[in-house]
Design a protein around this motif. Structure first.
Motif, PDB file in Angstrom:
ATOM      1  N   GLU A   1       1.585  -0.876   0.126  1.00  0.00           N
ATOM      2  CA  GLU A   1       0.323   0.120  -0.724  1.00  0.00           C
ATOM      3  C   GLU A   1       0.718   0.672  -0.024  1.00  0.00           C
ATOM      4  OE1 GLU A   1      -3.586   0.451   2.627  1.00  0.00           O
ATOM      5  OE2 GLU A   1      -3.814  -2.310   2.867  1.00  0.00           O
ATOM      6  N   SER A   2       0.764   2.476  -0.391  1.00  0.00           N
ATOM      7  CA  SER A   2       1.416   3.557  -1.196  1.00  0.00           C
ATOM      8  C   SER A   2       1.473   3.842   0.337  1.00  0.00           C
ATOM      9  CB  SER A   2       0.915   4.097  -2.251  1.00  0.00           C
ATOM     10  OG  SER A   2       0.733   3.317  -3.458  1.00  0.00           O
ATOM     11  N   PHE A   3       2.340   5.068   0.520  1.00  0.00           N
ATOM     12  CA  PHE A   3       2.475   5.493   2.033  1.00  0.00           C
ATOM     13  C   PHE A   3       2.481   4.767   3.221  1.00  0.00           C
ATOM     14  CE2 PHE A   3       2.130   8.434  -2.506  1.00  0.00           C
ATOM     15  CZ  PHE A   3       3.679   8.951  -2.016  1.00  0.00           C
ATOM     16  N   CYS A   4       2.332   3.680   2.664  1.00  0.00           N
ATOM     17  CA  CYS A   4       1.961   3.293   4.530  1.00  0.00           C
ATOM     18  C   CYS A   4       3.614   2.674   5.098  1.00  0.00           C
ATOM     19  CB  CYS A   4       1.350   1.971   4.449  1.00  0.00           C
ATOM     20  SG  CYS A   4      -0.574   2.709   3.524  1.00  0.00           S
ATOM     21  N   THR A   5       3.561   2.617   6.387  1.00  0.00           N
ATOM     22  CA  THR A   5       4.576   2.156   6.951  1.00  0.00           C
ATOM     23  C   THR A   5       5.096   0.836   6.157  1.00  0.00           C
ATOM     24  OG1 THR A   5       3.824   3.322   8.925  1.00  0.00           O
ATOM     25  CG2 THR A   5       6.335   1.405   9.133  1.00  0.00           C
ATOM     26  N   LYS A   6       6.144   1.128   5.870  1.00  0.00           N
ATOM     27  CA  LYS A   6       7.408   0.084   5.351  1.00  0.00           C
ATOM     28  C   LYS A   6       9.225  -0.816   7.042  1.00  0.00           C
ATOM     29  CE  LYS A   6       7.800   1.968   0.630  1.00  0.00           C
ATOM     30  NZ  LYS A   6       6.812   0.649   0.365  1.00  0.00           N
ATOM     31  N   VAL A   7       8.201  -1.718   6.470  1.00  0.00           N
ATOM     32  CA  VAL A   7       9.969  -2.197   7.872  1.00  0.00           C
ATOM     33  C   VAL A   7      10.707  -2.937   6.641  1.00  0.00           C
ATOM     34  CG1 VAL A   7      10.330  -4.266   9.091  1.00  0.00           C
ATOM     35  CG2 VAL A   7       8.544  -3.032   9.355  1.00  0.00           C
TER      36      VAL A   7
ATOM     37  N   GLY B   1      25.023  -9.549  11.475  1.00  0.00           N
ATOM     38  CA  GLY B   1      24.349  -9.707  12.341  1.00  0.00           C
ATOM     39  C   GLY B   1      22.697  -9.549  11.945  1.00  0.00           C
ATOM     40  N   LEU B   2      21.950  -9.344  12.414  1.00  0.00           N
ATOM     41  CA  LEU B   2      19.873  -9.356  11.954  1.00  0.00           C
ATOM     42  C   LEU B   2      19.438  -8.010  12.101  1.00  0.00           C
ATOM     43  CD1 LEU B   2      18.429 -10.456  11.053  1.00  0.00           C
ATOM     44  CD2 LEU B   2      17.046 -11.384  13.697  1.00  0.00           C
ATOM     45  N   GLY B   3      19.777  -6.990  11.382  1.00  0.00           N
ATOM     46  CA  GLY B   3      19.942  -5.538  11.365  1.00  0.00           C
ATOM     47  C   GLY B   3      18.094  -5.377  11.216  1.00  0.00           C
ATOM     48  N   VAL B   4      17.078  -4.474  11.758  1.00  0.00           N
ATOM     49  CA  VAL B   4      16.119  -4.120  11.826  1.00  0.00           C
ATOM     50  C   VAL B   4      15.843  -2.390  11.634  1.00  0.00           C
ATOM     51  CG1 VAL B   4      13.979  -4.182  12.830  1.00  0.00           C
ATOM     52  CG2 VAL B   4      15.112  -6.456  12.921  1.00  0.00           C
ATOM     53  N   GLY B   5      15.207  -1.820  10.770  1.00  0.00           N
ATOM     54  CA  GLY B   5      14.032  -0.469  10.456  1.00  0.00           C
ATOM     55  C   GLY B   5      13.412  -0.401  10.462  1.00  0.00           C
ATOM     56  N   GLY B   6      12.503   0.748  10.156  1.00  0.00           N
ATOM     57  CA  GLY B   6      11.198   0.949   9.658  1.00  0.00           C
ATOM     58  C   GLY B   6      11.156   2.102   9.257  1.00  0.00           C
ATOM     59  N   LEU B   7      10.605   2.539   8.411  1.00  0.00           N
ATOM     60  CA  LEU B   7      10.097   3.663   7.798  1.00  0.00           C
ATOM     61  C   LEU B   7       8.534   3.772   7.795  1.00  0.00           C
ATOM     62  CD1 LEU B   7      11.440   5.360   6.020  1.00  0.00           C
ATOM     63  CD2 LEU B   7      11.116   4.842   4.001  1.00  0.00           C
ATOM     64  N   VAL B   8       8.182   5.476   8.025  1.00  0.00           N
ATOM     65  CA  VAL B   8       7.014   5.908   8.669  1.00  0.00           C
ATOM     66  C   VAL B   8       6.345   7.188   7.593  1.00  0.00           C
ATOM     67  CG1 VAL B   8       5.012   6.799   9.828  1.00  0.00           C
ATOM     68  CG2 VAL B   8       6.852   4.533  10.544  1.00  0.00           C
ATOM     69  N   HIS B   9       5.394   6.962   7.168  1.00  0.00           N
ATOM     70  CA  HIS B   9       5.059   8.418   6.069  1.00  0.00           C
ATOM     71  C   HIS B   9       4.135   8.670   7.073  1.00  0.00           C
ATOM     72  CE1 HIS B   9       3.514  10.491   2.966  1.00  0.00           C
ATOM     73  NE2 HIS B   9       4.563  10.798   2.294  1.00  0.00           N
ATOM     74  N   ALA B  10       4.412  10.450   7.331  1.00  0.00           N
ATOM     75  CA  ALA B  10       3.840  11.121   7.938  1.00  0.00           C
ATOM     76  C   ALA B  10       4.355  12.503   7.826  1.00  0.00           C
ATOM     77  CB  ALA B  10       4.250  10.559  10.088  1.00  0.00           C
ATOM     78  N   ALA B  11       3.524  13.537   8.206  1.00  0.00           N
ATOM     79  CA  ALA B  11       3.510  15.202   7.518  1.00  0.00           C
ATOM     80  C   ALA B  11       4.589  15.117   5.969  1.00  0.00           C
ATOM     81  CB  ALA B  11       4.295  15.382   8.746  1.00  0.00           C
ATOM     82  N   ARG B  12       4.040  14.188   4.730  1.00  0.00           N
ATOM     83  CA  ARG B  12       4.047  14.388   4.009  1.00  0.00           C
ATOM     84  C   ARG B  12       5.785  14.210   3.973  1.00  0.00           C
ATOM     85  NH1 ARG B  12       1.039  19.465   1.169  1.00  0.00           N
ATOM     86  NH2 ARG B  12      -1.298  18.355   1.510  1.00  0.00           N
ATOM     87  N   ILE B  13       6.510  13.646   4.907  1.00  0.00           N
ATOM     88  CA  ILE B  13       8.404  12.553   4.779  1.00  0.00           C
ATOM     89  C   ILE B  13       7.716  11.759   5.226  1.00  0.00           C
ATOM     90  CG2 ILE B  13       8.587  15.303   5.190  1.00  0.00           C
ATOM     91  CD1 ILE B  13       9.282  14.818   8.032  1.00  0.00           C
ATOM     92  N   TRP B  14       9.305  10.737   4.698  1.00  0.00           N
ATOM     93  CA  TRP B  14       9.770   9.661   5.282  1.00  0.00           C
ATOM     94  C   TRP B  14      10.157   9.170   6.408  1.00  0.00           C
ATOM     95  CZ3 TRP B  14       7.286   5.644   3.254  1.00  0.00           C
ATOM     96  CH2 TRP B  14       6.793   5.583   2.123  1.00  0.00           C
ATOM     97  N   VAL B  15      10.036   9.164   7.462  1.00  0.00           N
ATOM     98  CA  VAL B  15      10.778   8.822   8.913  1.00  0.00           C
ATOM     99  C   VAL B  15      11.136   7.453   9.091  1.00  0.00           C
ATOM    100  CG1 VAL B  15      10.860  10.009  11.416  1.00  0.00           C
ATOM    101  CG2 VAL B  15       8.698  11.383   9.729  1.00  0.00           C
ATOM    102  N   PRO B  16      12.561   7.478   9.026  1.00  0.00           N
ATOM    103  CA  PRO B  16      13.193   6.065   8.937  1.00  0.00           C
ATOM    104  C   PRO B  16      13.215   6.002  10.585  1.00  0.00           C
ATOM    105  CG  PRO B  16      14.961   7.325   9.194  1.00  0.00           C
ATOM    106  CD  PRO B  16      13.552   8.144   8.738  1.00  0.00           C
TER     107      PRO B  16
END
Length: 345
Positions: free
Chosen positions: A134-140, A147-162
Motif C-alpha cells: 500500500e502506497s505511503f504506508c509504513t514499511k519494515v 548481524g540481524l538489522g531491523v529498521g522501519g520507515l513511517v510516512h507522516a506529514a508528507r515525509i518519510w521518517v526512518p
C-alpha cells in the motif's frame, strides 16, 4: 511538531555503508548525478575507516568529497561508534582530520536501508508469497547478514521518517513441536537465544549443529556458505532441514515486525543472505510462519513480503538523503559533525 529544515550537504558527497563484514563506498558529485560506486572490500582488511576511504576511494579518483553520509552497523551515540560485529571504532573527528572531509553525518546501517525503500524499483525486489504494497504506508526492513538489522520507515506529514533500532537482539523461543528438541541443544549467545543468534550468518551454523545433534549425526559443515550450498544442492539432509527451519524462523520474525509496525507498505528482506535463499523462501514455510499470527492472520496475510535483490541498497538510501535531506524526517542531533568553517558558511 515538524522538524527544522536540514542544512544541505556540500557536494561532492561520499556515501558509505560500513558493515561487520563488508565496506561499500560511492561518490555523488552533485544532486542530479548518478552514484559512482567503488568495489566492496572487507572490513577486516583495513585497520580503520580512514584507511579504507584513502585506499579504496581517494586513491582511485581526483574528486575530493566535501561531505560524507556514512551508515554504520551499530547504534550511533557519542563521538565514537563501536561497530557491533567488527573491531572498528568510527570517530567523525578522525575522518575530518585524517581524510579532510569537513561535514560528516553518521546513520545506523538499517536506517540507511530503510531510506532506500521508497527508491526501490520493481526490478530491485522479488516478492515472496501474496500480499499487496500500500502506497505511503509504513514499511519494515529486516536483514540477516553478519548481524540481524531491523529498521522501519513511517510516512507522516508528507515525509518519510526512518525508525532505527536494534530489533535483531530480541529474545527468541520455540513454537512448533519440532523446534523444542532443537532449542534444548542450541548453544546460547551472551547467555540467551536472540533472533540475531539464530538468523545472522553465524546462526546458520548454530542451527545446523543443533539439527545434526537432534538427528544423531556428526556435523560435517562448518560455515554458513557451506551449509547454504549443500542445502541448495540437496547433498546434506541436515543442511536442508536447517535452511527450512531458518526460513521459518525468519518468517516468524518478519511477521512479528509486521504487526509491531503495522507494515501495510511491505516487509523487505535485506542483507546478504536472503537473496541466496529465494528457493527455500518460496517453498512456503517462510510465508506460513509470517502469517501465523492469530488472531490477526487475515491482517498479516494482506501485507507484502519481498527480498531486496539490488546490490548495495543502503547506498541508494544514503544518496537519496544526501540529494534531498528534507524529504526525510531524520534527526541529525548528535549525528552530524562539521568544521567551524563549514558550519559558518
Amino acid at each position: 511538531m515538524l522538524q527544522a529544515a536540514i542544512e544541505p550537504l556540500a557536494f561532492p558527497v561520499l556515501v558509505g555503508d560500513i558493515g561487520g563484514t563488508n565496506v561499500r563506498f560511492a561518490l555523488l558529485s552533485d544532486a542530479n548525478a548518478e552514484l559512482r560506486s567503488f568495489p566492496s572490500v572487507g572490513t577486516a582488511d583495513y585497520p580503520d575507516i580512514e584507511t579504507a576511504i584513502e585506499e579504496t576511494v581517494l586513491a582511485h579518483t581526483s574528486i575530493m568529497p566535501r561531505s560524507a553520509v556514512i551508515a554504520v552497523a551499530g547504534p550511533v551515540s557519542g563521538n565514537a561508534v563501536d561497530l557491533t560485529n567488527a573491531d572498528w571504532i568510527v570517530r567523525p573527528a578522525d575522518i575530518m582530520e585524517k581524510v579532510g572531509i569537513g561535514d560528516v553525518v553518521l546513520l545506523n546501517d538499517f536506517e540507511a536501508l530503510a531510506l532506500a525503500l521508497p527508491e526501490l524499483r520493481p526490478a530491485d525486489v522479488t516478492h515472496v508469497g501474496r500480499g499487496e504494497v500500500e502506497s505511503f504506508c509504513t514499511k519494515v526492513v529486516v536483514g540477516p547478514g553478519t548481524g540481524l538489522g531491523v529498521g522501519g520507515l513511517v510516512h507522516a506529514a508528507r515525509i518519510w521518517v526512518p525508525v532505527p533500532g536494534e530489533g535483531g537482539h530480541v529474545s527468541f523461543g520455540p513454537i512448533e513441536p519440532d523446534e523444542f528438541p532443537i532449542w534444548r541443544v542450541i548453544e546460547p549467545e551472551h547467555g540467551r537465544i536472540s533472533a540475531e543468534s539464530l538468523l545472522a550468518g553465524r546462526g546458520i551454523v548454530r542451527l545446523y549443529r543443533a539439527v545434526a545433534t537432534v538427528a544423531g549425526s556428526m556435523p560435517q559443515l562448518h560455515s554458513p556458505a557451506m551449509i547454504t550450498d549443500a542445502a541448495l544442492a540437496g547433498t546434506d539432509p541436515c543442511a536442508e532441514r536447517t535452511m527450512e527451519l531458518y526460513c521459518r524462523l525468519l518468517g516468524r520474525t518478519a511477521g512479528d515486525l509486521a504487526l509491531i509496525f503495522m507494515a501495510r507498505g511491505g516487509v523487505y528482506l535485506g542483507g546478504g543472505i536472503a537473496p541466496r535463499l529465494l528457493p527455500f523462501l518460496n517453498r512456503g514455510g517462510f510465508r506460513k510462519a509470517f502469517e501465523a499470527k492469530a488472531p490477526h492472520e487475515k491482517l498479516v496475510a494482506g501485507m507484502a513480503t519481498a527480498v531486496i535483490t539490488r546490490d548495495s541498497p543502503a547506498l541508494l538510501g544514503l544518496a537519496a538523503f544526501a540529494r534531498t535531506p528534507n524529504r526525510f524526517g531524520v534527526s541529525l542531533t548528535g549525528r552530524r559533525w562539521r568544521r567551524a568553517a563549514v558550519a559558518a558558511r
